[in-house]
Write an enzyme that holds these catalytic residues in place. Sequence first.
Site, PDB file in Angstrom:
ATOM      1  N   ASP A  11       2.315  -2.092  -7.454  1.00  0.00           N
ATOM      2  CA  ASP A  11       2.592  -2.573  -6.110  1.00  0.00           C
ATOM      3  C   ASP A  11       1.359  -2.375  -5.215  1.00  0.00           C
ATOM      4  O   ASP A  11       0.321  -1.506  -5.865  1.00  0.00           O
ATOM      5  CB  ASP A  11       3.735  -1.705  -5.360  1.00  0.00           C
ATOM      6  CG  ASP A  11       3.967  -1.997  -3.830  1.00  0.00           C
ATOM      7  OD1 ASP A  11       3.950  -3.342  -3.421  1.00  0.00           O
ATOM      8  OD2 ASP A  11       3.850  -1.081  -2.869  1.00  0.00           O
ATOM      9  N   ASP A  13       0.757  -2.277  -1.238  1.00  0.00           N
ATOM     10  CA  ASP A  13       0.787  -1.407  -0.171  1.00  0.00           C
ATOM     11  C   ASP A  13       1.451   0.061  -0.280  1.00  0.00           C
ATOM     12  O   ASP A  13       2.686  -0.328  -0.705  1.00  0.00           O
ATOM     13  CB  ASP A  13       1.561  -2.207   0.984  1.00  0.00           C
ATOM     14  CG  ASP A  13       0.478  -3.257   1.797  1.00  0.00           C
ATOM     15  OD1 ASP A  13      -0.694  -2.859   1.889  1.00  0.00           O
ATOM     16  OD2 ASP A  13       1.090  -4.459   1.703  1.00  0.00           O
TER      17      ASP A  13
END
Length: 218
Positions: A11, A13
């Site tokens: 991922d 953020d």
Amino acid sequence: MAERFDLIVFDWDGTLMDSAAAIVRAMQAAARDLDLPPPPEERARYVIGLGLGDALRHAIPELEEAAYPRMVERYRHHYLSSDHELSLFEGVDALIDALAGRGHLLAVATGKSRVGLNRALGHTGLGRYFHATRCADECFSKPHPAMLEELMDELGATPERTLMIGDTTHDLQMAKNARTGGLAVGFGAHPMEVLAAESPLACVRTPGELAGWLLANA
């Protein structure tokens, strides 16, 4: 020790970039621009990682459908006005370089838009390391498994040799749905106890622990 995973998917953020607080602030500012109650921090943090449409609808339930384009515009205005000031978590660049040097396939699966991810990859200089990426505006949003399934198909990886790393339950549920391994990081958007309830392979509390776990176990 033999490598356990061919493909490692991150991922963005809250996992690689320290951006969760900036996302919350942009969401709250966008709500104020439309004279709506700003979402509490906990609710705003919960939706980080979802596609922007899903995130805003959950975080700001008062939002009328007709006002959605304006809300998106204001969110992007506030976030993009300062995204160049955001930084990677400490040691992330060295970790990505080390994993690439060991021959792992590296990818990103993110709730960011393609424009947003490309900006971030350019600002950080990490773009050259990733073999493939998927964004929420070109795929089903998490926790749907499509991002991981498409990445595995593109890169020729199998679920049992793929690891998804993220800071939200959306990431870990996507990993479950795609039948891949899941690794939780507790220094992003969702609290550690919520992540642990998804039964990931491990929960790491700091970027240093993330690097240690991957170099020892991936």
